[in-house]
Scaffold this motif. Structure first.
Motif, PDB file in Angstrom:
ATOM      1  N   GLY A  45     123.612  27.635  31.412  1.00 39.83           N
ATOM      2  CA  GLY A  45     122.950  27.358  32.536  1.00 39.83           C
ATOM      3  C   GLY A  45     121.761  28.292  32.631  1.00 39.83           C
ATOM      4  O   GLY A  45     121.729  29.592  32.493  1.00 39.83           O
ATOM      5  N   VAL A  46     120.654  27.873  33.290  1.00 36.10           N
ATOM      6  CA  VAL A  46     119.243  28.539  33.395  1.00 36.10           C
ATOM      7  C   VAL A  46     118.708  28.291  34.561  1.00 36.10           C
ATOM      8  O   VAL A  46     118.647  27.119  35.065  1.00 36.10           O
ATOM      9  CB  VAL A  46     118.275  28.171  32.282  1.00 36.10           C
ATOM     10  N   SER A  47     118.293  29.235  35.545  1.00 34.85           N
ATOM     11  CA  SER A  47     117.645  28.927  36.718  1.00 34.85           C
ATOM     12  C   SER A  47     116.807  29.966  37.099  1.00 34.85           C
ATOM     13  O   SER A  47     116.603  30.931  36.277  1.00 34.85           O
ATOM     14  CB  SER A  47     118.802  29.328  38.002  1.00 34.85           C
ATOM     15  N   ASP A  48     115.519  29.519  37.674  1.00 31.99           N
ATOM     16  CA  ASP A  48     114.425  30.499  38.198  1.00 31.99           C
ATOM     17  C   ASP A  48     114.698  30.938  39.685  1.00 31.99           C
ATOM     18  O   ASP A  48     113.764  31.404  40.254  1.00 31.99           O
ATOM     19  CB  ASP A  48     113.045  29.615  38.099  1.00 31.99           C
ATOM     20  N   SER A  49     115.792  30.873  40.112  1.00 31.68           N
ATOM     21  CA  SER A  49     115.981  31.407  41.277  1.00 31.68           C
ATOM     22  C   SER A  49     117.397  32.290  41.445  1.00 31.68           C
ATOM     23  O   SER A  49     118.331  31.783  41.051  1.00 31.68           O
ATOM     24  CB  SER A  49     116.485  30.185  42.403  1.00 31.68           C
ATOM     25  N   ILE A  50     117.203  33.375  41.815  1.00 35.76           N
ATOM     26  CA  ILE A  50     118.459  34.179  42.375  1.00 35.76           C
ATOM     27  C   ILE A  50     119.578  33.422  43.257  1.00 35.76           C
ATOM     28  O   ILE A  50     120.597  33.976  43.117  1.00 35.76           O
ATOM     29  CB  ILE A  50     118.068  35.627  42.747  1.00 35.76           C
ATOM     30  N   GLU A  51     119.179  32.754  43.878  1.00 40.23           N
ATOM     31  CA  GLU A  51     119.984  31.937  44.820  1.00 40.23           C
ATOM     32  C   GLU A  51     120.793  31.166  43.928  1.00 40.23           C
ATOM     33  O   GLU A  51     121.811  30.860  44.739  1.00 40.23           O
ATOM     34  CB  GLU A  51     118.872  31.020  45.652  1.00 40.23           C
ATOM     35  N   SER A  52     120.630  31.040  42.679  1.00 41.78           N
ATOM     36  CA  SER A  52     121.806  30.273  42.026  1.00 41.78           C
ATOM     37  C   SER A  52     123.107  30.897  41.950  1.00 41.78           C
ATOM     38  O   SER A  52     123.952  30.379  41.684  1.00 41.78           O
ATOM     39  CB  SER A  52     120.907  29.902  40.678  1.00 41.78           C
ATOM     40  N   LEU A  53     122.929  32.276  42.203  1.00 40.27           N
ATOM     41  CA  LEU A  53     123.978  33.143  42.291  1.00 40.27           C
ATOM     42  C   LEU A  53     124.455  33.422  43.308  1.00 40.27           C
ATOM     43  O   LEU A  53     125.247  34.291  43.744  1.00 40.27           O
ATOM     44  CB  LEU A  53     123.709  34.629  41.421  1.00 40.27           C
ATOM     45  N   ARG A  54     124.142  32.647  44.468  1.00 38.46           N
ATOM     46  CA  ARG A  54     124.563  32.962  45.894  1.00 38.46           C
ATOM     47  C   ARG A  54     126.247  32.901  46.084  1.00 38.46           C
ATOM     48  O   ARG A  54     126.784  33.644  46.684  1.00 38.46           O
ATOM     49  CB  ARG A  54     124.428  31.862  46.909  1.00 38.46           C
TER      50      ARG A  54
END
Length: 129
Positions: A45-54
């Protein structure tokens, strides 16, 4: 803007769906299942938001392990990149078990890599109460 990459091997004895669940317990982005060679898959998985690790942040708070999580992120920092490994079976049941080497997770770890210009801000997001 940080870039978050999450990756876990799916060993031949494992279910792709169970590995996806283990990753999704801590990562809220889209996942791809890639065949890297015959019978061997990787969930990525790839995300451009640290929020993806909330969910990772919230679980670290619930378990009271923010200092340990910060320590791993700082120890593994190289320039504008840091990473950590989670024990895959613990992640499947929603627990955080930070590991130092892939050998500590018999079926392979979940590897989380964070890169970005303001890495300190991302580390603070994940580890501040």
């Amino acid at each position: 803007m940080p870039r978050v990459t999450v990756e876990a091997e799916v060993r031949p004895t494992e279910s792709v769906e169970k590995v996806k669940k283990a990753v999704q317990n801590f990562f809220a982005g889209d996942l791809l299942v890639l065949e890297v060679r015959e019978g061997w898959f990787v969930v990525r998985g790839v995300s451009d938001s640290i929020e993806s690790l909330r969910a990772l942040r919230d679980r670290a708070r619930a378990e009271g392990i923010e200092p340990a999580l910060r320590s791993y992120l700082v120890k593994n920092r190289r320039g504008n990149t840091t990473s950590l490994m989670l024990h895959k079976q613990a992640a499947y049941v929603g627990r955080i078990s930070l590991i130092d080497t892939p050998k500590e997770s018999p079926l392979g770890p979940i590897t989380i890599t964070i890169e970005g210009d303001d890495l300190d801000q991302s580390i603070d997001y994940l580890t501040s109460s």
